[in-house]
Scaffold this active site. Sequence first.
Site, PDB file in Angstrom:
ATOM      1  N   ASP A   1      -8.433  -9.775   1.707  1.00 43.14           N
ATOM      2  CA  ASP A   1      -8.772  -8.986   2.909  1.00 43.14           C
ATOM      3  C   ASP A   1     -10.116  -9.429   3.501  1.00 43.14           C
ATOM      4  O   ASP A   1     -10.495  -8.992   4.590  1.00 43.14           O
ATOM      5  CB  ASP A   1      -8.833  -7.481   2.591  1.00 43.14           C
TER       6      ASP A   1
ATOM      7  N   THR B   1       0.814  -1.211   0.000  1.00 43.72           N
ATOM      8  CA  THR B   1       0.000   0.000   0.000  1.00 43.72           C
ATOM      9  C   THR B   1       0.855   1.273   0.000  1.00 43.72           C
ATOM     10  O   THR B   1       2.062   1.235   0.208  1.00 43.72           O
ATOM     11  CB  THR B   1      -0.983  -0.036   1.206  1.00 43.72           C
TER      12      THR B   1
HETATM   13  N1  GLY Z   1      -5.087  -4.176   1.794  1.00 45.28           N
HETATM   14  C1  GLY Z   1      -4.787  -3.219   2.785  1.00 45.28           C
HETATM   15  C2  GLY Z   1      -5.990  -2.615   3.363  1.00 45.28           C
HETATM   16  O1  GLY Z   1      -6.948  -2.425   2.651  1.00 45.28           O
HETATM   17  O2  GLY Z   1      -6.009  -2.310   4.528  1.00 45.28           O
END
Ligand code: GLY
Length: 590
Positions: A451, A411
Site C-alpha cells: 500500500d 479486507t
Molecule cells: N489494504 C487496504 C487498505 O488499507 O485500504
Amino acid sequence: MKAGLKNGIRLNLAAALMLLSANALGQDAADSVAPEIATGISSRQAVSAKDFMVATANPYATKAGHDALAAGGNAIDAMVAVQLVLGLVEPQSSGIGGGAFLVYFDNDEGLLTTFDGRETAPMAATPTLFQNVNGEPLKFFDAVVGGRSVGTPGTLKLLYDTHAAHGKLEWATLVQPAIDLAEQGFELSERLFKQLSADVDRLGLHEETSAHFLKDDGTPHPQGHLLANPAYAQTLKSIAAQGADAFYKGPIAQKIVDTVKNGNPNNPGLLSHEDLANYRIKERPPVCLSYRGYDVCGMGPPSSGALTVGQILGILEPFDMAAQKPGNPATWQLIGDASRLAFADRGRYMADSDFVPMPTEGLLDQAYLDERAHLIEPRAVLTPDQVKPGSPAWDHVMLLADDESLELPSTSHFAIVDADGNVVSMTTTIENGFGSRLMTSGFLLNNELTDFSFRTHRDGIPIANRVEPGKRPRSSMAPTIIMKDGKPYMAIGSPGGSRIIGFVAQAIIAHIDWGMNVQAAINMPHLVNRFGTYDLEKGSEAEKLAAPLEALGYKVNIRDLNSGLHAIHITDDGLTGGADPRREGTVMGN
Ligand code: GLY
C-alpha cells in the site's frame, strides 16, 4: 474564473445543478432511469433489534459476536470474538497476520475515539523496497507474493490492548469460540472456494499455505468441505493463555520471522523480532466532517478513508442532493467529479502523518471544500487537467509529488452496537486476497507494505506515501461512525481497496439525502469514480447509466464492484442493520 465568483457572488450550485439535470441532458432522459437504480441489486431486507446488534461479513463471525453480546459482553468483547473467527472462516480478507482500524464510541465516557492497528514497515526497510536494481518499480504481484510485502501485524495487539482497556468478559472466553471452530472445522463457503480457485498458482508456492487450502492434487478443497485449522487453534490457545505477547514474542514470533525471511526464497522480507516486540497501536482523535447536520467521523492518517470520504461529502454539501434522483446522470457527475477532486488531494497529501506533515485540518475546511465545489461545472465533466490537487490551508510549506500505489480489493468490515450503547466500527485487512500468500501458525501474513508508493520521488520531488522504516502505509479503509447531536447514529464501512471510499460515501448519501434505510443504501448499485473512469456495477441497474455518462464525457467501465458494506443504524426505538448481498455477511441482534 467563473463570472459568479469574479463578482464576489457565490454561484448558486443547487441552481446550477438543476440547470444541468433539466437542460443539458434533457429532463426525460434524466428521469428515464431514475426509478430503477434506487431499487438495488437485491431485495435483502434490513434486520431490526432492540438492544444489541452485530453485522459482519460471515455468518460464523456474526454468531460469535452475537454470542458474546448475549453473554453480557460489550462491543469490544464482541469485536474480539468476531475478528478471531473471521481470521479462520474468511482468512483471505483479515486476521491476526494483518492490521485494522477501529472507530469506537464509549457510551460511559461519551467519547468517540479511534485506534490505529495498522501494520508498520520493518526498521530495516528502505524507500526503494519495491524497486528493482535499476530503480524501477516492481510488478505488483512480484512485490506482493513473499516476505517483502509483510508489515508488522497490528490486529492482535489492537484486540488485546483495547480489550484490556474497555472489555468486560474474560479474554480467554472470547478466544474460545475461534479455538472450537478451528478444531471442529467450518464449512468452506462459496466465496472462499471461488477465491481459492482463482489463486491456486500463488497459493501453491508456499508449503504451509498450500497444505491448508489445497488438496494433494493442487486444487482447492470444495465448497462445503469441513475445513479445520489445528495450527490456528494451537496459536489461539497460546494467545488465550498469554495474551498478545504469545504472538509478538517467543515461538510464534520466531515462526513469523522465519516465514518472512525464508517462506518464498525469491522474495524474502525484512521483518525482525524487534519489529514484532516493539509494535504499538496508536489511539488517535477521529477525523470528522459535518454533512447536513451529521458529523461523519472516522479514521485519520495513516488512513485516507475519513479524509477522502469527508472531502467528497464536503464538496457535495452546497448541492441539493436530496432533490436529485439517484438514477439521474447529472447526480453522478456531481458525485464523480467531487470524488475525483478528493482523490487528487489524497494522492498528493495523504500518508502517515507521524512521518510526513499533512494539512489534515485544511483538507476538511468547508471554505476550502466550497472552493473545490466551484470547480464543478454544469454540463462539463472536469477534464484530467482540471482535476489537480488543491492548496488547502497549511502551516507547513512542502513540495510533494503525487502518489501511485495499487490497492486491490480484499479486507472486511464489521459493525457492533452493544446493550450499553457502545459502538464498534472496524475495518480489518491482510491487504490483497490471501495477503502475501505466506501462512504460518495457522494464519496468513499480510502484504500491507504494497500500500506504499513503489516510487519514492517523481521528477525529484518526494512522494508522501513512500516507504520509510517504522512508517505505516497509507490506507483507504474508512470505518465510520456518524454522530448526530453528540450521539452515535450509524456505524458503517466496507472493504474494496481504494473503492472503499466511494462505497462508503455513496451509502451515506443514499441514506442521508435519499432517505434509504441502511439495507437499501447497501443494496444500491455502485457507481465509483476515483481517477476519471466511471466504474459501473456489472449486472446492476447502474449499467443503464453507461450511455448517458459517456455522453457527458466520462470513460465508463462496467465491472464487478464487490463491496462488503456492513452497517447499523441507531435510533431511540432500536437498531436497524444491513449486510452486503454481494458477500456472505449477516446481521444478528436482540
Ligand atoms: N489494504 C487496504 C487498505 O488499507 O485500504
